[in-house]
Design a protein around this motif. Structure first.
Motif, mmCIF file in Angstrom:
data_model
loop_
_atom_site.group_PDB
_atom_site.id
_atom_site.type_symbol
_atom_site.label_atom_id
_atom_site.label_comp_id
_atom_site.label_asym_id
_atom_site.label_seq_id
_atom_site.Cartn_x
_atom_site.Cartn_y
_atom_site.Cartn_z
ATOM 1 N N THR A 144 0.853 -1.176 0.000
ATOM 2 C CA THR A 144 0.000 0.000 0.000
ATOM 3 C C THR A 144 0.895 1.233 0.000
ATOM 4 O O THR A 144 1.806 1.352 0.813
ATOM 5 N N TYR A 169 2.379 0.449 5.118
ATOM 6 C CA TYR A 169 2.262 1.298 3.934
ATOM 7 C C TYR A 169 3.590 2.013 3.719
ATOM 8 O O TYR A 169 4.445 2.066 4.604
ATOM 9 N N THR A 198 -3.501 0.752 -3.452
ATOM 10 C CA THR A 198 -3.539 -0.473 -2.667
ATOM 11 C C THR A 198 -2.591 -1.514 -3.254
ATOM 12 O O THR A 198 -2.080 -1.362 -4.361
ATOM 13 N N LEU A 212 -11.218 3.326 2.786
ATOM 14 C CA LEU A 212 -9.847 2.879 2.960
ATOM 15 C C LEU A 212 -9.800 1.548 3.704
ATOM 16 O O LEU A 212 -9.073 0.631 3.314
ATOM 17 N N GLN A 215 -10.662 -1.403 1.544
ATOM 18 C CA GLN A 215 -9.698 -1.729 0.502
ATOM 19 C C GLN A 215 -8.402 -2.323 1.040
ATOM 20 O O GLN A 215 -7.665 -2.977 0.303
ATOM 21 N N VAL A 216 -8.106 -2.099 2.325
ATOM 22 C CA VAL A 216 -6.845 -2.629 2.872
ATOM 23 C C VAL A 216 -7.082 -3.860 3.731
ATOM 24 O O VAL A 216 -6.192 -4.311 4.452
#
Length: 555
Positions: A144, A169, A198, A212, A215-216
């Motif tokens: 990410t 990330y 992502t 968010l 999506q993670v």
């Protein structure tokens, strides 16, 4: 790991198919071969590969293409994949242009069409280029990535959300080449931050926390419609309740608006928690508790806000919780463990700098950016002391601003001793922040001596605030009894029958942590007169589950 890509672009469909066929025959086991019939189509394919975080080894472009010729395309492709090897396909008449392109796009080679047989005219050239690319490239692993500006409050909010939820990330400044490349690949400009890419290559422009989280890989929706207990808030009290509830066989769901750990999760080091003689960071403690709760079967929802609680006064009736997205979930019992938030500095003209130099909580991931700078910390409790000790490892000097005369009133002795032993921490007693200023981010502070009223202006780009405790309980208005500051009343502290506040409706006495709504309990910092310590909050969470069992057995 995904294969690296070899991309070809030629506006002649026959030529495009032929070279792609020859490439797949020789390199298909090692590389993914993509083909396009225009420069625009090829650039779109490269943007998708870039967003997925996958490498490109070789780009082959025909020189004579309408709208965008091969040199123009290769020049644009360099912005996305500067390490990819570049080849130009030319006819004999265009060799002069190909030679000129060597200086324009740092061309690695040009090939004359037709290249048949490929064993003699194509593969030897590309084998050399692939070997050069292999030797020079660093394999990229999916991750990410966050592209933003240092002083962008929305960029900070994304980083804080990911950091507090322990989502790995990589931060990429928008003004660095890679950040600019990713923004272009997503069709965005330098000011269009934050951009989140992502691990699977999906680009999110300024996503909400819920977007968010989804999506993670964080769960945002419950798996069932009804539970034995819903725990609201994933600080130490909520995590304690989730662990004990799930381990004792209760169908348990833990709902958190922001991130597990609460205020404690932002602590850089907790040294007085039982069982950790060398200390433990708040994030580590929260992560262990989260994994423990999950192992016992508790569901954990992130970035999910509860906006309403509906409950009949009668014991035994189900309780309904409504979420901000319009969905709802029911439960036999509820544990309110929403904790508190740091109070905002009022009257100091600092709101414009929130997330751009002014931070509420430790924001420990900012520490590396504080090297060589002076850092200012407002507050005199343990959280402020832990932050001061932590930031002293990075900052040139740490200034602790206290309204009172010294640290002894609200800070543990072990932290006071550490602060006194560190030469680059300076404690300013009887000092308040009167104002702040700057162009786009915090650049200076005006400090007031509250004994004399004298004002002093100092250069400051980072201010961390750890003051007060405000419970976010407005959503319980009219249903759950609270004190004048908004903390939830429980057990013997509940108002009497003649009070104007919601009262206890049953003939039996309320349990110790039970609110005025039977089957709804409160634990941790949100409860009136609770002890504001991590160990106490965990204990109350466990106690709340014991009382949940007692409540359910009595129905």
């Amino acid at each position: 790991m995904a294969k690296a890509t070899i991309l070809t672009v030629d506006d002649d469909p026959g030529v495009s198919r032929a070279i792609a066929r020859d490439l797949r025959r020789h390199y298909g086991d090692r590389f993914r071969v993509l083909r396009a019939t225009s420069g625009d189509e090829a650039l779109e394919a490269l943007r998708e590969v870039k967003l997925r975080g996958e490498p490109v080894a070789v780009v082959i472009a025909d020189y004579r293409m309408p709208t965008m010729n091969g040199v123009q395309f290769l020049e644009a492709a360099m912005d996305l994949f500067p390490r990819a090897r570049r080849v130009l396909l030319t006819a004999y008449a265009d060799t002069g242009a190909a030679i000129d392109a060597i200086n324009v796009v740092d061309l690695d080679h040009y090939l004359l069409k037709p290249w048949s047989p490929p064993e003699e005219n194509l593969y030897p050239v590309l084998d050399t280029l692939v070997d050069l690319w292999d030797a020079a490239s660093d394999p990229e692993t999916p991750e990410t990535r966050v592209v933003g500006h240092r002083w962008s409050a929305p960029s900070f909010a994304v980083r804080e959300f990911l950091a507090r939820n322990l989502v790995p990330y990589r931060w990429i400044p928008a003004d660095e080449p890679e950040g600019a490349q990713l923004l272009r690949a997503a069709g965005l400009g330098a000011c269009d931050v934050p951009l989140v890419v992502t691990a699977d290559g999906k680009a999110l422009h300024a996503p909400s926390e819920a977007e968010l989280a989804a999506q993670v890989g964080l769960r945002t929706s419950p798996a069932a419609d009804f539970y034995d207990v819903v725990v609201i808030g994933a600080g130490p009290a909520g995590l304690g309740a989730a662990v004990y509830g799930a381990s004792e066989g209760l169908r348990t769901v833990l709902v958190e608006r922001t991130a597990t750990g609460g205020q404690a999760g932002q602590s850089s080091r907790i040294e007085n928690y039982l069982g950790f003689p060398d200390g433990v960071s708040g994030a580590q403690l929260a992560d262990r508790a989260r994994r423990q709760a999950s192992r016992f079967g508790a569901e954990i929802l992130s970035a999910t806000e509860v906006v309403a609680l509906e409950a009949a006064e009668a014991a035994g009736s189900g309780r309904m919780l409504r979420f901000g997205d319009g969905t709802s979930v029911g439960a036999h019992t509820v544990v309110l463990a929403t904790g508190v938030t740091y109070r905002r500095l009022s009257g100091a003209q600092l709101e414009d700098f929130s997330g751009a130099g002014v931070y509420y909580g430790s924001a420990s991931f900012e520490a590396a950016n504080c090297r060589g700078e002076d850092v200012y910390i407002v507050g005199g409790a343990n959280s402020a002391g832990q932050a001061a000790v932590y930031f002293s490892r990075f900052a040139e000097r740490v200034h602790v601003l206290l309204r009172g005369p010294d640290l002894t009133r609200s800070m543990s002795a072990y932290l006071i001793q550490q602060i006194e032993a560190l030469p680059n921490i300076e404690v300013h007693s009887c000092t308040e922040v009167a104002a702040g200023g700057g162009d786009g981010h915090l650049e200076r502070l005006t400090l007031r001596d509250n004994r004399t009223g004298a004002l002093t202006e100092v250069d400051a780009s980072r201010l961390f605030v750890f003051i007060g405790a405000e419970p976010q309980t407005q959503w319980l208005d009219g249903l759950v009894a609270r004190d004048e500051r908004g903390f939830i009343l429980t057990g013997p502290d509940l108002p009497a029958a003649g009070s104007r506040s919601p009262r206890w409706p049953l003939t039996r006495a309320p349990y110790h942590l039970e609110t005025n709504v039977p089957g709804v309990f409160a634990a941790g910092d949100v409860r009136a007169d609770s002890v504001k310590r991590v160990a106490s909050a965990v204990g109350e969470g466990a106690m709340a589950v014991t009382l949940v069992h007692r409540y359910l057995e009595g129905q």
